[in-house]
Design a protein around this motif. Sequence first.
Motif, PDB file in Angstrom:
ATOM      1  N   HIS A  46     -10.031  17.865  13.316  1.00 44.98           N
ATOM      2  CA  HIS A  46     -10.458  18.651  14.867  1.00 44.98           C
ATOM      3  C   HIS A  46     -11.652  18.948  15.422  1.00 44.98           C
ATOM      4  O   HIS A  46     -11.970  19.265  16.512  1.00 44.98           O
ATOM      5  CB  HIS A  46      -9.255  18.917  15.301  1.00 44.98           C
ATOM      6  N   SER A  58      -1.690  16.249  19.436  1.00 45.46           N
ATOM      7  CA  SER A  58      -0.745  15.125  19.340  1.00 45.46           C
ATOM      8  C   SER A  58      -1.164  14.188  17.808  1.00 45.46           C
ATOM      9  O   SER A  58      -0.155  13.577  17.276  1.00 45.46           O
ATOM     10  CB  SER A  58      -1.088  13.847  20.545  1.00 45.46           C
ATOM     11  N   ARG A  59      -2.311  14.813  17.732  1.00 45.12           N
ATOM     12  CA  ARG A  59      -2.793  14.050  16.171  1.00 45.12           C
ATOM     13  C   ARG A  59      -2.358  15.082  15.457  1.00 45.12           C
ATOM     14  O   ARG A  59      -1.742  14.474  13.811  1.00 45.12           O
ATOM     15  CB  ARG A  59      -4.360  13.889  16.036  1.00 45.12           C
ATOM     16  N   ARG A  97     -16.734  15.093  16.389  1.00 45.77           N
ATOM     17  CA  ARG A  97     -15.668  15.823  17.440  1.00 45.77           C
ATOM     18  C   ARG A  97     -16.691  16.721  18.434  1.00 45.77           C
ATOM     19  O   ARG A  97     -15.928  16.435  19.404  1.00 45.77           O
ATOM     20  CB  ARG A  97     -14.361  16.236  17.178  1.00 45.77           C
ATOM     21  N   GLY A 154      -1.242  11.671  22.987  1.00 51.38           N
ATOM     22  CA  GLY A 154      -2.599  11.819  23.943  1.00 51.38           C
ATOM     23  C   GLY A 154      -3.856  11.482  23.402  1.00 51.38           C
ATOM     24  O   GLY A 154      -3.718  11.509  21.567  1.00 51.38           O
ATOM     25  N   ASP A 155      -4.895  11.628  23.750  1.00 55.29           N
ATOM     26  CA  ASP A 155      -6.031  12.229  23.126  1.00 55.29           C
ATOM     27  C   ASP A 155      -6.130  13.202  22.880  1.00 55.29           C
ATOM     28  O   ASP A 155      -7.153  13.597  22.775  1.00 55.29           O
ATOM     29  CB  ASP A 155      -7.392  11.471  23.340  1.00 55.29           C
ATOM     30  N   ASP A 156      -5.980  14.329  21.987  1.00 56.09           N
ATOM     31  CA  ASP A 156      -5.330  15.365  21.582  1.00 56.09           C
ATOM     32  C   ASP A 156      -5.852  16.280  20.280  1.00 56.09           C
ATOM     33  O   ASP A 156      -4.528  15.618  20.089  1.00 56.09           O
ATOM     34  CB  ASP A 156      -4.525  16.092  22.781  1.00 56.09           C
ATOM     35  N   LYS A 166       4.929  15.845  23.415  1.00 56.00           N
ATOM     36  CA  LYS A 166       3.219  14.385  22.830  1.00 56.00           C
ATOM     37  C   LYS A 166       4.119  13.770  21.743  1.00 56.00           C
ATOM     38  O   LYS A 166       3.354  12.594  21.322  1.00 56.00           O
ATOM     39  CB  LYS A 166       1.926  15.679  21.840  1.00 56.00           C
ATOM     40  N   LYS A 211     -19.132  14.841  20.770  1.00 55.80           N
ATOM     41  CA  LYS A 211     -18.373  14.421  21.494  1.00 55.80           C
ATOM     42  C   LYS A 211     -17.951  14.918  22.581  1.00 55.80           C
ATOM     43  O   LYS A 211     -17.350  14.684  24.113  1.00 55.80           O
ATOM     44  CB  LYS A 211     -16.749  13.333  20.925  1.00 55.80           C
TER      45      LYS A 211
END
Length: 388
Positions: A100, A204-205, A105, A199-201, A194, A108
């Motif tokens: 992460h 969540s992952r 990342r 979500g894209d966070d 979550k 980005k």
Amino acid sequence: MTVQLPFEQAHPLEVAPLLRQLQHDGVIHRVRTAVGDHAWLVTGYEQVRRLLCDERLGRSHPDPGNAARLGESVMLGGPMGNYDTEQADHARRRSLLQPHFSPRRMRKLRPRVEELTTVLLDDLARHGSPADLHQALAVPLPIQVICELLGVPYADRDQFRAWSEAAGDVRDRARSEQGMRELSGYGRQLAVRKRKQPGDDVISRLCADGLDDDEIATLSTNLLFAGHETTVVAIDMGVLCLLANPAERRALADDPDRITAAVEEILRAPGRSGGGIPRYARTSLQIGKVTVRAGDLVLLDNRAANHDPAVFPSPGRFDITRDGPGHLSFGHGAHYCIGAPLARMELQAVFSQLPVRFPAMRLTVPAGRLPLRSGALTGGLTTLPVEW
């Protein structure tokens, strides 16, 4: 004579005189912590760097209830983790989190960090002079960034920051424990939310990786605390460094290519020592001329190491062209701060813009009169009044 921690420090950027004397006298010293326990303080750069990687030192203790403590905070005040499984547990947590904070990342995320910084500086310009830069920039930027990265609602910022400050209280154990309980409960709520609405966070992952709610709560709340508290302090200290050194500030404003080196010096230069990174000896070992016994508390003072004159010539001088070995502000080795790339990115965003947009900025009070957060784990300032 046994030295009593914490050190008296008259200026937020300067090494305490007593610590300077200790560094002159040797690399390891017998000290008494703020709660009255005995410990060994290591101040030499080479020794701190080597011991940060030494598996004979750890964060856990076979008898945690009777172990020496640095302070009352549950975060870093005393032993943490299972003595028998500490290294395996740490390796697992790091393997879960490392993806992460990968270079991809972080690349980005960079445009968003720069955008958030620009918006806050726009707000500062509209507000006008004078202003409190601590509240206008140093606090909100790291909180906004870590909220977006983890998937934490920014609207909850006042609540979780209050819990973070309580958890980091080095003087009041009950307050620290209560703050940690609140943070952990909040982390479990986030995990439940979550799972229902991913979500894209990061959180969540982590849910998708199959972790249970308690482990997600532990990982996410540690990231939430470390991901904003330490960067708030770094921004404040960086501002002080540049305001105290106008020639270096002008050089940075005139040459944006200096930003990487400038941020590394900002991370190295402040001399505040909170006692160092606590470790416990898992076996007897020799440090300098001292034999440290199994179970002893060893404080690896990375801030003092950053001012070791044997490694950093004229260590008290702020120099954005400084070359040589890297600082130890993020630690070293297996425990090197996993969020270091994120912190660097935020500092680069701030200090590539602030000196250019506010070239006449100055403190409204002498730096030595700025109030320090003396009871907080991460230290830092409570306010940073400026004008331009």
